[in-house]
Design a protein around this motif. Structure first.
Motif, PDB file in Angstrom:
ATOM      1  N   LEU A  85       0.828  -1.204   0.000  1.00 10.10           N
ATOM      2  CA  LEU A  85       0.000   0.000   0.000  1.00 10.10           C
ATOM      3  C   LEU A  85       0.863   1.255   0.000  1.00 10.10           C
ATOM      4  O   LEU A  85       2.000   1.240   0.460  1.00 10.10           O
ATOM      5  N   SER A  86       0.295   2.354  -0.491  1.00  7.32           N
ATOM      6  CA  SER A  86       0.997   3.630  -0.434  1.00  7.32           C
ATOM      7  C   SER A  86       0.939   4.159   1.002  1.00  7.32           C
ATOM      8  O   SER A  86       0.163   3.672   1.822  1.00  7.32           O
ATOM      9  N   GLY A  87       1.768   5.158   1.279  1.00  3.41           N
ATOM     10  CA  GLY A  87       1.799   5.730   2.623  1.00  3.41           C
ATOM     11  C   GLY A  87       0.435   6.258   3.059  1.00  3.41           C
ATOM     12  O   GLY A  87       0.000   6.018   4.182  1.00  3.41           O
ATOM     13  N   GLY A  88      -0.232   6.933   2.140  1.00  5.95           N
ATOM     14  CA  GLY A  88      -1.541   7.480   2.473  1.00  5.95           C
ATOM     15  C   GLY A  88      -2.552   6.383   2.767  1.00  5.95           C
ATOM     16  O   GLY A  88      -3.327   6.468   3.724  1.00  5.95           O
ATOM     17  N   GLN A  89      -2.509   5.333   1.937  1.00  2.00           N
ATOM     18  CA  GLN A  89      -3.429   4.215   2.170  1.00  2.00           C
ATOM     19  C   GLN A  89      -3.144   3.547   3.496  1.00  2.00           C
ATOM     20  O   GLN A  89      -4.044   3.190   4.246  1.00  2.00           O
ATOM     21  N   GLN A  90      -1.846   3.398   3.801  1.00  2.00           N
ATOM     22  CA  GLN A  90      -1.488   2.784   5.075  1.00  2.00           C
ATOM     23  C   GLN A  90      -2.032   3.595   6.239  1.00  2.00           C
ATOM     24  O   GLN A  90      -2.527   3.049   7.219  1.00  2.00           O
ATOM     25  N   GLN A  91      -1.931   4.924   6.128  1.00  2.00           N
ATOM     26  CA  GLN A  91      -2.395   5.751   7.224  1.00  2.00           C
ATOM     27  C   GLN A  91      -3.908   5.616   7.392  1.00  2.00           C
ATOM     28  O   GLN A  91      -4.415   5.584   8.499  1.00  2.00           O
ATOM     29  N   ARG A  92      -4.621   5.501   6.274  1.00  3.68           N
ATOM     30  CA  ARG A  92      -6.070   5.322   6.385  1.00  3.68           C
ATOM     31  C   ARG A  92      -6.383   3.993   7.062  1.00  3.68           C
ATOM     32  O   ARG A  92      -7.299   3.905   7.882  1.00  3.68           O
ATOM     33  N   VAL A  93      -5.607   2.956   6.715  1.00  3.33           N
ATOM     34  CA  VAL A  93      -5.814   1.660   7.362  1.00  3.33           C
ATOM     35  C   VAL A  93      -5.509   1.786   8.863  1.00  3.33           C
ATOM     36  O   VAL A  93      -6.204   1.211   9.703  1.00  3.33           O
ATOM     37  N   GLY A  94      -4.484   2.585   9.183  1.00  4.27           N
ATOM     38  CA  GLY A  94      -4.158   2.802  10.591  1.00  4.27           C
ATOM     39  C   GLY A  94      -5.334   3.405  11.339  1.00  4.27           C
ATOM     40  O   GLY A  94      -5.650   3.015  12.462  1.00  4.27           O
ATOM     41  N   VAL A  95      -6.024   4.355  10.699  1.00  7.75           N
ATOM     42  CA  VAL A  95      -7.202   4.968  11.328  1.00  7.75           C
ATOM     43  C   VAL A  95      -8.325   3.932  11.455  1.00  7.75           C
ATOM     44  O   VAL A  95      -8.967   3.811  12.499  1.00  7.75           O
ATOM     45  N   ALA A  96      -8.505   3.143  10.392  1.00  8.02           N
ATOM     46  CA  ALA A  96      -9.556   2.116  10.426  1.00  8.02           C
ATOM     47  C   ALA A  96      -9.281   1.120  11.547  1.00  8.02           C
ATOM     48  O   ALA A  96     -10.185   0.696  12.269  1.00  8.02           O
ATOM     49  N   ARG A  97      -8.001   0.747  11.698  1.00  6.05           N
ATOM     50  CA  ARG A  97      -7.648  -0.214  12.732  1.00  6.05           C
ATOM     51  C   ARG A  97      -7.982   0.354  14.120  1.00  6.05           C
ATOM     52  O   ARG A  97      -8.459  -0.346  15.003  1.00  6.05           O
ATOM     53  N   ALA A  98      -7.736   1.675  14.275  1.00  2.16           N
ATOM     54  CA  ALA A  98      -8.021   2.287  15.569  1.00  2.16           C
ATOM     55  C   ALA A  98      -9.524   2.352  15.824  1.00  2.16           C
ATOM     56  O   ALA A  98      -9.976   2.368  16.962  1.00  2.16           O
ATOM     57  N   LEU A  99     -10.310   2.385  14.728  1.00  2.00           N
ATOM     58  CA  LEU A  99     -11.766   2.489  14.876  1.00  2.00           C
ATOM     59  C   LEU A  99     -12.437   1.131  15.001  1.00  2.00           C
ATOM     60  O   LEU A  99     -13.655   1.048  15.140  1.00  2.00           O
ATOM     61  N   ALA A 100     -11.644   0.058  14.964  1.00  2.00           N
ATOM     62  CA  ALA A 100     -12.219  -1.275  14.768  1.00  2.00           C
ATOM     63  C   ALA A 100     -13.318  -1.632  15.759  1.00  2.00           C
ATOM     64  O   ALA A 100     -14.334  -2.185  15.376  1.00  2.00           O
ATOM     65  N   VAL A 101     -13.136  -1.338  17.030  1.00  2.00           N
ATOM     66  CA  VAL A 101     -14.192  -1.703  17.975  1.00  2.00           C
ATOM     67  C   VAL A 101     -14.990  -0.460  18.359  1.00  2.00           C
ATOM     68  O   VAL A 101     -15.628  -0.422  19.406  1.00  2.00           O
ATOM     69  N   ASP A 102     -14.951   0.532  17.478  1.00  2.00           N
ATOM     70  CA  ASP A 102     -15.712   1.750  17.672  1.00  2.00           C
ATOM     71  C   ASP A 102     -15.492   2.346  19.053  1.00  2.00           C
ATOM     72  O   ASP A 102     -16.423   2.543  19.821  1.00  2.00           O
ATOM     73  N   PRO A 103     -14.245   2.647  19.374  1.00  2.00           N
ATOM     74  CA  PRO A 103     -13.950   3.167  20.707  1.00  2.00           C
ATOM     75  C   PRO A 103     -14.496   4.590  20.846  1.00  2.00           C
ATOM     76  O   PRO A 103     -14.509   5.331  19.868  1.00  2.00           O
ATOM     77  N   PRO A 104     -14.977   4.949  22.021  1.00  2.00           N
ATOM     78  CA  PRO A 104     -15.516   6.306  22.195  1.00  2.00           C
ATOM     79  C   PRO A 104     -14.407   7.363  22.186  1.00  2.00           C
ATOM     80  O   PRO A 104     -14.673   8.524  21.905  1.00  2.00           O
ATOM     81  N   VAL A 105     -13.187   6.947  22.508  1.00  2.00           N
ATOM     82  CA  VAL A 105     -12.080   7.907  22.589  1.00  2.00           C
ATOM     83  C   VAL A 105     -10.968   7.470  21.649  1.00  2.00           C
ATOM     84  O   VAL A 105     -10.664   6.281  21.534  1.00  2.00           O
ATOM     85  N   MET A 106     -10.385   8.441  20.944  1.00  2.00           N
ATOM     86  CA  MET A 106      -9.250   8.122  20.075  1.00  2.00           C
ATOM     87  C   MET A 106      -8.070   9.008  20.399  1.00  2.00           C
ATOM     88  O   MET A 106      -8.220  10.200  20.642  1.00  2.00           O
ATOM     89  N   LEU A 107      -6.871   8.404  20.378  1.00  2.00           N
ATOM     90  CA  LEU A 107      -5.638   9.165  20.559  1.00  2.00           C
ATOM     91  C   LEU A 107      -4.900   9.160  19.228  1.00  2.00           C
ATOM     92  O   LEU A 107      -4.705   8.109  18.630  1.00  2.00           O
TER      93      LEU A 107
END
Lengths: 407, 236, 250
Positions: free
Chosen positions: A164-186
């Protein structure tokens, strides 16, 4: 605590605080006189920090290097343990219970992204659901939904990060952080390693997501422009982790609390206000539009009194094709291929600052503005921007009425 | 001490030795033959795998844990250096002379040779894992155990398997001189030249070489299987 | 191989010398300690140290010849593979096979060709060192930052000059690291040369083993370990001299 995927919890009567689907309610985060002193140092990295981040808002921690912003953020998920004080998520102290369990309920995005190179994109996104013991089918479903959310082709699920490109990787990183729909994100300088053009795109994308998801986000950056663009509230920290000012971007630009803040925000404060408004919010000019095959006579007549001295050719879906020159208009009918292309096109969702940058780079005085699907919504010109800067629109009272971009 | 009759001739005799057996150099009885070859080969494989297993069980967890917690670098790295300096022959001979002959003692001696490369490579492999991946894993709520099993071990597979392969080669090579410790492996053909003759010596050498290569290939195959496709793509 | 191998004490026939001669336990032996065959008899060791000088010298020659030959060959292969990348994989595979074949087996694979003796032992040990030196050197050359070679070419150095004046000096720490591993391993492995009638400290170990004389095994083994340590330290020092900008790791 185990979280279920959205499909299940949608029918779940349990009103408990399990994060799920789009229904998870964001939770405020409250710092109560939090201090951190690293062993072997004789002053606090963060000193008695008190801060309240309202639910569903993006709070940016910004400051010079060594101001303790990352330390301050990392004490929330206890990747750095605080020395004294307390941090509350909702009404629960982060000090309660097991650190690993706490972290599973908090989304975490870091600058270097940190995708696992040995796991597919789908496996990366499904990491935390896996830790929480979701079934395979539940994880699959969630991953699919998240890939859709970040606008990535489902095929990417089976690829590996290095593909993946850097931008795509970063989007996946955000998706991974959202995986269990956490109420708080860092988010720790999440776009810091991305080139400027993609960074701006990812920032817009995240703001769009956030408008929908309404997470409570703690966002660390050293870039004041990014802070102004991303933050609902900004905490400017000075050395020792003390808050120099905690305010909305508008307040910060209009009334810097002291010299330190004024210095940090920079001499170009006025220009920075351009980050507070989206192109779509500006009063755009109307273009004189025409379609291929139209008779040129009426177009020439209308042009005489138009704001923009050139006619814009659009296609059947009202996507801009190009500007008509004198020579194009000398013909009987509007040609299908005009002399000059419609470039550059400006995204209606981008902020005025980026719009201006695009204009200046291309050397044009005006450019067509298009929405997400490419349809023409108006014309942005240098005049519109200079008017915005000089007019009362940029004064404090008026800005208070201008809502934050990511509405 | 007559030189061999000619290259092909001796190779031919070695083949005969393996498949049919030949008259012993001392005369009278027939030595070699497929039955004996298979028996000794099985023994060599048995002691090799046993010793490799013991080395793995002892060294892998220690190396991985030291690597994970970043402790004992000096011990882990020196072990590898020191391990290389141990003369295999002296170790086997001393073990046999001082502790006694037998399978157990032999396996212990071979495991002593097998431990250092696994320990060092496990330590280094885990230490070399990109700390960003580890930080991300920790931030997402993985426990130490989960970080080790789900992130560090999969990423360290190439380095760890490199250690296992070095270890396996050391062990199977040294198992060739196991007859000194009273366990008859294929090395017996080589060491007891007065019994098997030059044909037996050459046959033993060929068989040991083939066996070592087969073991190495098998381990390389296992490494390929264990390595995530994501890492293979990155390498190209 | 040069003539020194053919004549003198490097010629065939060491295994006979390794047999227990009648004066093995002369009256200067350690008495009771020897009778009881204790783990280590210091008196005997002190009185018989001269016995180990020849095997030690032989061992030294085996190691130095094998590593020197291995270095020259692996160095050339690495330079070739650096120039022509496609050669890298076949070289790695070929040296890998040579590395994998146990030395003791290698001695006798050579039997029909070179017979028994020091030359055979040296060839087998050389074959063993190739992969270690080759792999380290190619890694070292590959790790030279591209901007450095770029700059060197930019100031007008030819490809050959870049190799000798920039790339090889910068790869020196890795090259030395490979040499250290190869040398230390070879010192240990060379004890097996006795099986090829190649002499060395292995002869004393086999002698000790045959009569379960532990002190003898320990002395010969210890000399080998000591030799490995000394070589390692010397190479470490060489590395520091050749690459003073970088501390070579212990």
């Amino acid at each position: 605590m185990s979280a279920g995927p959205p499909a299940q919890t949608a029918q779940d009567d349990d009103p408990g605080d399990r994060p799920s689907g789009n229904q998870s309610t964001a939770t405020p985060v409250k710092y109560e006189e939090v201090s951190k002193r690293y062993p072997g140092t004789d002053s606090d990295a963060v000193h008695e920090l008190s801060l309240e981040v309202p639910a569903g808002e993006i709070c940016v921690l910004v400051g010079p290097s060594g101001c303790g912003k990352t330390t301050a953020m990392r004490m929330v998920n206890r990747t750095v343990e605080m020395t004294s004080g307390d941090i509350l998520i909702g009404d629960r102290s982060v000090r309660q219970g097991d650190a690993a369990e706490l972290r599973r309920e908090i989304g975490y995005v870091i600058q270097q992204i940190g995708l696992f190179p040995h796991r597919t994109i789908a496996e990366n996104i499904g990491t935390v659901p896996g830790l929480l013991g979701w079934s395979r089918a539940e994880i699959e479903q969630r991953v699919e939904a998240l890939l859709k959310l970040i606008d990535l082709n489902p095929e990417f699920g089976d690829r590996y990060p290095s593909q993946l490109s850097g931008g795509q990787q970063q989007r996946v990183g955000v998706a991974r952080a959202l995986a269990v729909d956490p109420p708080v994100m860092l988010m720790d300088e999440p776009f810091g390693a991305i080139d400027p053009i993609n960074r701006s795109r990812l920032q817009n994308e995240f703001l769009r997501l956030q408008a929908e998801l309404r997470k409570t986000v703690l966002f660390v950056t050293h870039d004041v422009d990014e802070a102004i663009k991303m933050g609902d509230r900004i905490a400017i920290l000075r050395k020792g982790g003390e808050v120099a000012q905690f305010a909305t971007p508008t307040e910060l630009l209009m009334e810097p609390a002291d010299d330190f803040v004024e210095d940090f925000v920079g001499a170009d404060r006025a220009l920075k206000r351009l980050a507070l408004m989206r192109v779509s919010d500006a009063s755009l000019w109307k273009a004189q539009i025409c379609r291929a095959g139209d008779p040129t006579g009426p177009v020439r007549t209308d042009l005489a009194s138009a704001e923009v001295p050139h006619a814009l050719l659009v296609d059947a879906e009202s996507k801009p094709v190009g500007w008509l020159s004198e020579r194009d208009l000398a013909a009987e009918q509007v040609p299908a291929r005009p002399d000059s292309p419609a470039d550059p096109l400006i995204d209606a969702d981008s902020i005025l600052r980026d719009g201006l940058a695009t204009l200046l780079q291309s050397g044009s005085r005006y450019a067509p503005v298009v929405d997400g699907r490419g349809h023409l919504t108006g014309i942005l010109s240098v005049e519109i921007i200079s008017e915005f800067l000089s007019s009362g629109e940029a004064t404090e009272s008026d800005l208070a009425a201008v809502e934050r971009p990511h509405e | 001490m007559g030189l061999p009759l000619g290259a092909l001739g001796l190779f031919g005799e070695a083949f005969q030795f393996v498949f049919q057996g030949r008259e012993a150099a001392t005369g009278g009885v027939t030595v070699g033959g497929l039955d004996q070859v298979l028996e000794l080969a099985a023994k060599q494989l048995e002691v090799t795998l046993l010793a490799l297993l013991v080395s793995l069980v002892l060294a892998l967890p220690v190396g991985v844990l030291l690597g994970h917690y970043g402790k004992g670098e000096f011990v882990a790295v020196s072990a590898g250096n020191a391990g290389r300096a141990i003369p295999e022959l002296a170790l086997i001979a001393l073990m046999a002379a001082a502790v006694g002959v037998g399978l157990f003692n032999l396996v212990v001696a071979l495991a002593i040779l097998g431990i250092p490369p696994i320990l060092t490579n496990a330590f280094v492999g885990i230490r070399q894992v990109d700390q960003v991946s580890v930080e991300a894993a920790r931030g997402m709520g993985m426990t130490d155990r989960e970080i080790i099993t789900k992130v560090e071990l999969p990423l360290a597979v190439p380095t760890i398997m490199g250690g296992v392969r070095t270890s396996a080669i050391n062990i199977i090579a040294t198992a060739t001189i196991a007859p000194l410790a009273g366990i008859l492996t294929l090395g017996d053909f080589i060491i007891s030249r007065n019994v098997y003759g030059d044909a037996g010596v050459l046959a033993g050498a060929i068989l040991v070489a083939l066996m070592a290569l087969a073991l190495e290939l098998t381990l390389a195959g296992i490494q390929w299987k264990l390595t995530s496709p994501g890492l293979k793509i990155q390498r190209t | 191989m040069s003539s020194w191998v053919a004549d003198g004490w490097l010629a065939d026939g060491w295994l006979a010398g390794a047999a227990v001669s009648s004066d093995f336990f002369r009256d200067r032996s350690g008495g009771g300690c020897i009778q009881e065959n204790k783990l280590f008899c210091p008196d005997w060791a002190i009185n018989n140290l001269d016995r180990y000088s020849d095997p030690t010298l032989q061992h030294l020659v085996l190691v130095v010849s094998a590593v020197a030959a291995g270095f020259v060959i692996a160095f050339s292969l690495a330079v070739l593979a650096h120039r022509h990348r496609f050669l890298s994989s076949p070289f790695l595979a070929a040296t890998g096979v040579l590395y994998t074949i146990p030395s003791i087996s290698f001695f006798f694979l050579l039997l029909p060709i070179t017979g028994r003796g020091a030359v055979t032992a040296i060839i087998a040990l050389t074959a063993f060192t190739l992969q270690i030196i080759f792999r380290n050197m190619t890694t070292g050359l590959r790790n030279v930052p591209p901007e450095v070679t770029e700059a060197a070419r930019g100031v007008g150095l030819t490809a050959t000059q870049v190799l000798w004046k920039v790339e090889i000096p910068l790869a020196m720490p890795e090259i030395i690291a490979g040499l250290r591993i190869a040398t230390v391993s070879t010192v240990a492995l060379a004890t097996l040369a006795v099986f090829a009638n190649g002499g060395g400290l292995g002869a004393e170990i086999v002698t000790g083993s045959n009569i379960t004389f532990k002190t003898g095994i320990i002395i010969a083994g210890s000399i080998a370990i000591l030799m490995a340590i000394v070589f390692d330290a010397l190479l470490l020092l060489t590395g520091r001299l050749l690459a003073p900008w970088k501390r070579v790791a212990l």
